[in-house]
Motif scaffolding. Structure first.
Motif, mmCIF file in Angstrom:
data_model
loop_
_atom_site.group_PDB
_atom_site.id
_atom_site.type_symbol
_atom_site.label_atom_id
_atom_site.label_comp_id
_atom_site.label_asym_id
_atom_site.label_seq_id
_atom_site.Cartn_x
_atom_site.Cartn_y
_atom_site.Cartn_z
ATOM 1 N N ARG A 22 0.840 -1.203 0.000
ATOM 2 C CA ARG A 22 0.000 0.000 0.000
ATOM 3 C C ARG A 22 0.877 1.256 0.000
ATOM 4 N NH1 ARG A 22 -3.479 -1.646 3.478
ATOM 5 N NH2 ARG A 22 -5.197 -1.987 2.069
ATOM 6 N N GLN A 23 1.955 1.241 0.781
ATOM 7 C CA GLN A 23 2.879 2.373 0.832
ATOM 8 C C GLN A 23 3.594 2.562 -0.506
ATOM 9 O OE1 GLN A 23 5.404 1.601 4.203
ATOM 10 N NE2 GLN A 23 3.814 2.127 5.677
ATOM 11 N N GLU A 24 3.912 1.455 -1.169
ATOM 12 C CA GLU A 24 4.554 1.539 -2.482
ATOM 13 C C GLU A 24 3.610 2.182 -3.506
ATOM 14 O OE1 GLU A 24 5.758 -1.895 -5.402
ATOM 15 O OE2 GLU A 24 7.277 -1.694 -3.829
ATOM 16 N N ILE A 25 2.352 1.812 -3.482
ATOM 17 C CA ILE A 25 1.357 2.416 -4.384
ATOM 18 C C ILE A 25 1.192 3.895 -4.037
ATOM 19 C CG2 ILE A 25 -1.063 2.402 -5.122
ATOM 20 C CD1 ILE A 25 0.559 0.012 -6.152
ATOM 21 N N SER A 26 1.143 4.211 -2.759
ATOM 22 C CA SER A 26 1.010 5.603 -2.324
ATOM 23 C C SER A 26 2.189 6.445 -2.817
ATOM 24 C CB SER A 26 0.901 5.658 -0.801
ATOM 25 O OG SER A 26 0.651 6.967 -0.377
ATOM 26 N N ALA A 27 3.389 5.891 -2.744
ATOM 27 C CA ALA A 27 4.573 6.609 -3.235
ATOM 28 C C ALA A 27 4.488 6.813 -4.751
ATOM 29 C CB ALA A 27 5.840 5.844 -2.866
ATOM 30 N N ALA A 28 3.969 5.842 -5.457
ATOM 31 C CA ALA A 28 3.800 5.980 -6.910
ATOM 32 C C ALA A 28 2.786 7.086 -7.229
ATOM 33 C CB ALA A 28 3.351 4.653 -7.522
ATOM 34 N N ILE A 29 1.727 7.160 -6.443
ATOM 35 C CA ILE A 29 0.728 8.224 -6.623
ATOM 36 C C ILE A 29 1.392 9.579 -6.371
ATOM 37 C CG2 ILE A 29 -1.404 9.229 -5.695
ATOM 38 C CD1 ILE A 29 -2.258 6.258 -5.081
ATOM 39 N N ASP A 30 2.197 9.669 -5.327
ATOM 40 C CA ASP A 30 2.919 10.916 -5.044
ATOM 41 C C ASP A 30 3.775 11.332 -6.238
ATOM 42 O OD1 ASP A 30 1.833 11.040 -2.494
ATOM 43 O OD2 ASP A 30 3.629 10.218 -1.504
ATOM 44 N N ARG A 31 4.480 10.355 -6.829
ATOM 45 C CA ARG A 31 5.318 10.667 -7.997
ATOM 46 C C ARG A 31 4.475 11.182 -9.153
ATOM 47 N NH1 ARG A 31 7.827 6.050 -6.104
ATOM 48 N NH2 ARG A 31 6.904 4.715 -7.695
ATOM 49 N N CYS A 32 3.284 10.631 -9.321
ATOM 50 C CA CYS A 32 2.380 11.126 -10.373
ATOM 51 C C CYS A 32 2.022 12.587 -10.121
ATOM 52 C CB CYS A 32 1.100 10.292 -10.426
ATOM 53 S SG CYS A 32 1.297 8.623 -11.062
ATOM 54 N N TYR A 33 1.681 12.909 -8.880
ATOM 55 C CA TYR A 33 1.296 14.283 -8.550
ATOM 56 C C TYR A 33 2.474 15.252 -8.613
ATOM 57 C CZ TYR A 33 -3.588 13.499 -7.631
ATOM 58 O OH TYR A 33 -4.926 13.230 -7.809
ATOM 59 N N GLU A 34 3.683 14.745 -8.502
ATOM 60 C CA GLU A 34 4.880 15.585 -8.611
ATOM 61 C C GLU A 34 5.370 15.710 -10.048
ATOM 62 O OE1 GLU A 34 7.489 13.498 -5.982
ATOM 63 O OE2 GLU A 34 6.385 14.127 -4.191
ATOM 64 N N SER A 35 4.804 14.928 -10.939
ATOM 65 C CA SER A 35 5.249 14.904 -12.331
ATOM 66 C C SER A 35 4.937 16.218 -13.051
ATOM 67 C CB SER A 35 4.560 13.753 -13.074
ATOM 68 O OG SER A 35 4.868 13.798 -14.449
ATOM 69 N N SER A 36 5.833 16.599 -13.928
ATOM 70 C CA SER A 36 5.594 17.783 -14.755
ATOM 71 C C SER A 36 5.054 17.386 -16.130
ATOM 72 C CB SER A 36 6.888 18.583 -14.909
ATOM 73 O OG SER A 36 7.882 17.771 -15.518
ATOM 74 N N GLU A 37 4.857 16.087 -16.340
ATOM 75 C CA GLU A 37 4.318 15.594 -17.619
ATOM 76 C C GLU A 37 2.867 16.044 -17.771
ATOM 77 O OE1 GLU A 37 5.805 13.511 -19.967
ATOM 78 O OE2 GLU A 37 7.709 13.579 -18.901
ATOM 79 N N THR A 38 2.580 16.708 -18.881
ATOM 80 C CA THR A 38 1.220 17.220 -19.098
ATOM 81 C C THR A 38 0.188 16.100 -19.178
ATOM 82 O OG1 THR A 38 2.317 17.969 -21.129
ATOM 83 C CG2 THR A 38 0.804 19.471 -20.121
ATOM 84 N N ASN A 39 0.551 14.990 -19.808
ATOM 85 C CA ASN A 39 -0.425 13.898 -19.930
ATOM 86 C C ASN A 39 -0.733 13.272 -18.568
ATOM 87 O OD1 ASN A 39 2.190 12.795 -19.877
ATOM 88 N ND2 ASN A 39 1.597 11.012 -21.066
ATOM 89 N N VAL A 40 0.234 13.236 -17.685
ATOM 90 C CA VAL A 40 0.002 12.713 -16.337
ATOM 91 C C VAL A 40 -0.900 13.670 -15.568
ATOM 92 C CG1 VAL A 40 1.094 12.134 -14.125
ATOM 93 C CG2 VAL A 40 2.183 11.442 -16.283
ATOM 94 N N GLN A 41 -0.610 14.944 -15.633
ATOM 95 C CA GLN A 41 -1.437 15.940 -14.942
ATOM 96 C C GLN A 41 -2.873 15.938 -15.475
ATOM 97 O OE1 GLN A 41 -0.579 17.566 -12.188
ATOM 98 N NE2 GLN A 41 1.318 16.404 -12.313
#
Length: 71
Positions: A22-41
């Motif tokens: 669960r913590q690993e998935i949460s960290a992946a979600i954090d990385r998504c929210y920190e991404s500067s990629e327009t398609n991710v945002q």
């Protein structure tokens, strides 16, 4: 199969306990929210009103895959 069972099986497949998974998935979600990629945002804005829990994130991804494969 419920989301708890999905997490149990996924964690076991990776030789992890459920909380670590669960913590690993949460960290992946954090990385998504920190991404500067327009398609991710765009994906995040289109699919989540606020930062999702790991369970919400996996359920949404599952729903998207299911819709995509049924087309």
């Amino acid at each position: 199969m419920g989301i708890d069972e999905v997490f149990k099986r996924a964690a076991a497949a990776r030789n992890m306990d459920v909380e670590s998974y669960r913590q690993e998935i949460s960290a992946a979600i954090d990385r998504c929210y920190e991404s500067s990629e327009t398609n991710v945002q765009k994906f995040l804005a289109d699919n989540f009103a606020s930062r999702p829990s790991p369970e919400e994130f996996i359920l949404k991804l599952t729903s998207i895959v299911k819709q995509t494969t049924q087309m």
